[in-house]
Each structure stands twice: as C-alpha cells, then as structure tokens.
Design an enzyme around this catalytic site. Structure first.
Site, PDB file in Angstrom:
ATOM      1  CE  LYS A  49      27.432  20.776   3.268  1.00 19.71           C
ATOM      2  NZ  LYS A  49      27.158  20.656   4.857  1.00 19.71           N
ATOM      3  CB  SER A  73      20.752  25.071   4.921  1.00 17.30           C
ATOM      4  OG  SER A  73      21.783  24.195   5.334  1.00 17.30           O
ATOM      5  CG  ASP A 205      16.602  11.143   5.043  1.00 13.90           C
ATOM      6  OD1 ASP A 205      16.686  12.289   5.987  1.00 13.90           O
ATOM      7  OD2 ASP A 205      17.292  11.285   4.134  1.00 13.90           O
TER       8      ASP A 205
END
Ligand SMILES: *Cc1c(COP(=O)(O)O)cnc(C)c1O
Length: 320
Positions: A49, A73, A205
């Site tokens: 990240k 998170s 998803d």
C-alpha cells in the site's frame, strides 16, 4: 489509466519504495511449472500500500491539501501516514473499532492521528467525509482512485521487468486497487500474461461482480483476511477488472491459514491472512491450467502476534 501512469508512479517511488524480491518456491507444483512469490511483506510499512499512498500524496503536495483524511482497516492507513511523514503532510486515519492493535500502533508511530468508527468500510468512509467537511482537509480513498491504482501497478511493472516470461500473476482482491494497477501494467508489457484475482469465500463480491458483469455489493462479509473486508470493488477498479482480469478464484479460511503456515515454514516469510490468499489458491490446487511461470503476490505481512502464533502453531493432521 495507462502504462505511462504506472511508469510515472515508479519514477516518484524511486529510492523510496522497496523493489521487493521475487522468490522461487521449488517443488510446489508438478512438472515444469515454476512458482515465484513477490514478497510485498518486505515493502516499506509491511504491505504494497505504500506504493499507491506515496504516489497519491506526492501529487497532492503541490496543491497544498491541508490535512489528508483516509479510512482504512490498517495497511492503507499506515502507508498514508508514512507517506505524509516523508512529505510533511498531516494525516488522519479512520480505523475500524476491531482493527489489529499492531496496525493502529504503526499509524501512530508514523505520526498519523487515529479516529475509530464502526466495523464496516461504509461506516469508516462516512466518518472520513464527516471529518473532512467539519475540520477541512482532503479525503482520499484506498482503491477507487487513479493515483492509487497507478502506484499499486508499480508492483506489476517490477514483476515483468524481473521476470519477462511470466505467464500468470495471482493477486488478492479487496477493493481492487492492487489487481487493477497490476493488470494495466502487466498486460501492456506482455499481452499474453494472465492476471487472476483471489478472494476469501466469505468476501467473494469481486468474483460475483466479474461473473454478473456489474458491480455487486456484499452486505455480510466474513473472513480473517482483514485487508479484504470491502463490500464491493471500486468503480474505476471494476472497469479495469472487467476489461483486463481473466478470472477470480475463491479460497476457504482453512486454505488461507494453511498457506500462512506453508509460507512461514517453507518460504520463511511472515504473511498476514490477506497476504496469503493468492498463495492459498496455488496450494489448494485451484489453478485450472498449466502455467510455465507463475508469480503470486504476497501483499502484506502485518500480523496480529497472538492470532498469528495460534495459526502458525496449529498442528495439522492429514492434509489440509
Ligand atoms: C489492501 C490489501 C489488499 C487488497 O488490496 P485492494 O487494492 O483493496 O484490492 C490485499 N492484501 C493486503 C495485505 C492489503 O493490505
């Protein structure tokens, strides 16, 4: 979003992000099939990240953003805090009330301010906007942003630079920032390479979205992979995924934990649950074809020590 955007991000990250190693894992698959892991757990802040966060904040710096507010998170929050520290930009991170303590501590260590809000990504995003409206500052997301995607794509650039013969890249999918950036870079450099995503079965998803052809939201998400608990992939991310991602596979919670054990003891790498998901697909035999050269993204290594010790210490009888 093009290869040029990813190359510009790589230039900004030069000398700041780690060019993480590709490590061959011998004897994993039968026959002439090499599997390498790209060890982003060794990246600055312990996860990929930093690439997207720094690429974003470096471009914001010129326009005087004030405080940067983001929701996370944990790993994106650490990365934004670290980038802010390097660039001299103050950062606030909205984290879930059940965030891993080590990730909360790390955000603070990088000089970030922490605010807690709920356990869902939607709740956190709303709180980030509320703070931005109230106190001023600039709100940024963690995946649905061209600057983030271009930054994460630099991992894909490095894979093809190190190993131009790569046939398959396996990538964990949360909001889809990492896989969309990697797909843009990798397919531009080698159109024949396949890019396949992997999700926990309790947060599939993106698999459903790719199958149905439109963005699907999951209301109930259940997985130990705390970095993949997003309810849906981003808009920009889905446009790229639909165009460039070949497939999305799903793994179980037991398979994620088995992958963490294998990586700890055979690869000698500390990998968090989200970081082990793509490797779990290889270990569980989910690949549908023979690939000569596979690269698996190990996306992060920021573990909760107690939970990690329990997973790693579990004796497995029979084959998992
Ligand atoms: C954020 C994260 C992911 C998912 O990345 P997206 O860009 O949201 O798809 C995967 N693994 C780790 C360790 C992460 O921190």
């Amino acid at each position: 979003m093009t290869l040029e955007d990813v190359e510009a991000a790589a230039a900004r990250l030069q000398g700041l992000a780690v060019r993480t190693p590709l490590l061959l894992q011998p004897g994993l698959l039968q026959g002439p099939q090499d599997v390498y892991v790209k060890a982003e757990n060794l990246q600055r802040t312990g996860a990929f990240k930093f690439r997207g966060a720094f690429n974003t904040l470096a471009q914001m710096k010129d326009s005087d953003p004030g405080r940067v507010i983001t929701s996370s998170s944990g790993n994106h929050g650490q990365a934004v805090a670290a980038a802010g520290q390097i660039l001299g930009i103050p950062v606030t991170v909205v984290m879930p009330t059940n965030a891993i303590q080590a990730k909360v501590d790390a955000v603070k260590r990088y000089g970030g301010r922490v605010v807690f809000a709920g356990t869902s990504s939607l709740k956190r995003e709303a709180e980030a906007r509320r703070i931005g409206d109230g106190e001023g500052g600039t709100v940024i997301g963690s995946f649905d942003d061209a600057r983030i995607i271009a930054g994460q794509g630099t991992a894909g650039l490095e894979i093809l630079e190190h190993l131009p013969e790569t046939d398959l890249i396996l990538v964990p999918v949360g909001g889809g920032g990492l896989i969309s950036g990697i797909a843009v870079a990798a397919k531009a450099l080698r159109p024949s390479v396949e890019v396949i995503g992997v999700e926990p079965e309790g947060a599939a998803d993106a698999r459903d979205s790719l199958r149905s052809g439109s963005r699907v939201t999951w209301d109930r998400i259940d997985t130990i992979a705390d970095g993949l608990r997003t309810s849906s992939v981003g808009r920009l991310n889905f446009e790229i995924i639909r165009r460039l991602v070949d497939d999305i596979l799903v793994v179980s919670e037991d398979e994620i934990q088995a992958a963490m054990r294998y990586l700890a003891f055979s690869a000698k790498l500390t990998i968090e649950p989200s970081g082990a998901v793509a490797f779990a697909a290889v270990l569980a035999g989910r690949l549908q074809k023979i690939y000569r050269t596979t690269v698996v993204l190990l996306s992060g290594g920021n573990v909760d020590p107690t939970a990690y010790a329990q997973i790693i210490g579990t004796q497995v009888t029979g084959r998992s």
